[in-house]
Design a protein around this motif. Structure first.
Motif: not given
Ligand code: SF4
Ligand code: SF4
Length: 333
Positions: A46-56
Motif C-alpha cells: 500500500g506504499k507505492i501507489q503515488h503519482p510519478d512526481h511523488l515516486l521520484r
C-alpha cells in the motif's frame, strides 16, 4: 547474535527515563520513509501507489536526521518504497548510527549486492530483509521470479561480511501453519539470521490485491498453530513475548500507535504507518493534535483487522515494563 546487550540496555534505560519523567506518550521506533519508489510492485503493498512526481522524490539527508532527532526515538526503521533506491541512503544510515540510533534498513535485497560496500557493520546497524516465504511463496508475494534466491544470496553475503541481518515476514490468508513454520525454520536454522520479525499483513485500501488479508480470528488461529510444539521459544523472534501472546489470541490489548510513528515525505503521518488521516510537521505536533482514542480495533472500522506491530508492539513493550513478571519473561525469552 540476538538483540545486542548494548541495544537492550539502551532501550531499558530509555524506557526508565520516560517513566521517571512521567511521559504518557513517547516514541520507541520511528518508521522513516525517505521515498515511496520501489523496484518491485508487490500486490499486497500500500506504499507505492503515488503519482510519478511523488515516486521520484527523495528525502534530503538533513530532513531525515532532523525528524529523527526531534522525535527522540532510540530506534529507526528505514522503509519506503525501497530505501536502497535512495542515492543517499548510506549517508542517512551512517548519520543515524553516528548519533547512536539503532537502525534497521528494510529492503527487498535486490540492490544489496550493488550497494553493500557503502555500509559498515556496526552494533547500531541491521539489515531487515523482506522474506515472506520459501522460494515459490515469496516470489508469488513479490510478483517476480528469482527474488527469493537473490535475497538469500544477499543475506549470506551480508552475514559473511559481519553485518547483523534480520528478516521481516508478512503473512496473508494464503499462508498455513506449515508455510509459516517452514520459512521461520529456514531463516532460523539454515540461514541463521540474527532475528526474525513476523506480522499479519494490514489490509491497505490502496493495495491491488484485497482478497488475501487475514481477519483477527484467522490471524490468531494461524499464529497459535504455527507457534505450537515449542517452536515459538526456539525461533529468534524479534518481538516481545506479550506481542506474540497477542498474535496467538492469549491476551488482547489496545493500539498505541504513537509508540511507532511514521515520518515520510509528507511529514508525520496520522495516526500510524498504515493509515493516513493527515500529517503533522513535528512529532510533538502529532502527539498533541491527534485524538488517539479514536484509533484501534473497536474504535475505527479501518482498524478492525489490524494486529500490526506498529500499533500493538509498543503496547506490549510498555505493559512489559510495568510488570516484573513480564520483564523477567522478556529477559529469558
Ligand atoms: S518490496 Fe516492499 S515497498 Fe516494494 S512493493 Fe514490495 S512491499 Fe512495497
Ligand atoms: S489499529 Fe492502530 S496501528 Fe492498526 S491501523 Fe489502526 S491506528 Fe494503525
Amino acid at each position: 547474535m540476538p538483540v545486542p546487550m548494548r541495544q537492550s540496555a539502551r532501550m531499558g534505560w530509555y524506557l526508565m527515563r520516560q517513566r521517571l519523567a512521567r511521559r504518557e506518550r513517547y516514541p520507541l521506533i520511528v518508521e522513516l520513509e525517505p521515498l515511496f519508489q520501489c523496484n518491485l510492485a508487490c500486490p499486497g503493498c500500500g506504499k507505492i501507489q503515488h503519482p510519478d512526481h511523488l515516486l521520484r522524490q527523495r528525502m534530503p539527508v538533513g530532513q531525515a536526521i532532523a525528524a529523527v532527532e526531534e522525535c527522540g526515538a532510540p530506534m529507526v526503521s528505514i522503509a519506503g518504497g525501497e530505501p536502497l533506491v535512495h542515492p543517499e541512503i548510506d549517508t542517512i544510515a551512517a548519520e543515524l548510527v553516528a548519533r547512536k540510533r539503532f537502525v534497521y534498513l528494510c529492503t527487498n535485497a535486490l540492490l544489496m549486492p550493488k550497494r553493500i560496500d557503502e555500509f559498515t557493520p556496526s552494533p547500531y546497524f541491521s539489515w531487515a530483509v523482506h522474506i515472506d516465504g520459501l522460494r515459490e511463496r515469496h516470489d508469488a508475494a513479490v510478483a517476480r521470479e528469482g527474488v527469493f534466491d537473490k535475497a538469500v544470496d544477499a543475506i549470506r553475503e551480508a552475514k559473511a561480511r559481519g553485518f547483523r541481518v534480520t528478516t521481516n515476514t508478512t503473512v496473508f490468508n494464503t499462508d498455513s501453519p506449515d508455510s509459516v513454520r517452514r520459512v521461520l525454520d529456514f531463516l532460523n536454522d539454515e540461514l541463521e539470521v540474527d532475528q526474525m520479525m513476523i506480522a499479519p499483513a494490514y489490509a491497505y485500501e490502496k493495495a491491488p490485491d484485497q482478497d488475501h488479508f487475514l481477519g483477527v480470528e484467522q490471524t490468531r488461529r494461524l499464529f497459535r498453530e504455527s507457534f505450537a510444539g515449542g517452536r515459538r521459544r526456539r525461533w529468534r523472534l524479534n518481538h516481545s513475548p506479550l506481542y506474540l501472546d497477542f498474535l496467538e489470541g492469549k491476551v488482547d490489548m489496545q493500539c498505541t500507535a504513537w509508540g511507532i510513528p511514521s515520518y515520510s515525505l509528507f511529514g508525520w503521518q496520522r495516526p500510524c504507518y498504515l493509515m493516513s488521516d493527515g500529517y503533522a510537521e513535528t512529532y510533538a505536533e502529532l502527539l498533541e493534535t491527534t485524538d488517539w482514542e479514536r484509533y484501534g480495533r473497536g474504535r475505527d472500522p479501518r482498524c478492525a483487522n489490524c494486529m500490526a506491530h506498529c500499533g500493538y508492539e509498543p503496547t506490549a513493550v510498555l505493559a512489559t515494563t510495568r510488570s516484573l513478571r513480564e520483564s523477567l519473561r522478556a529477559l529469558v525469552s
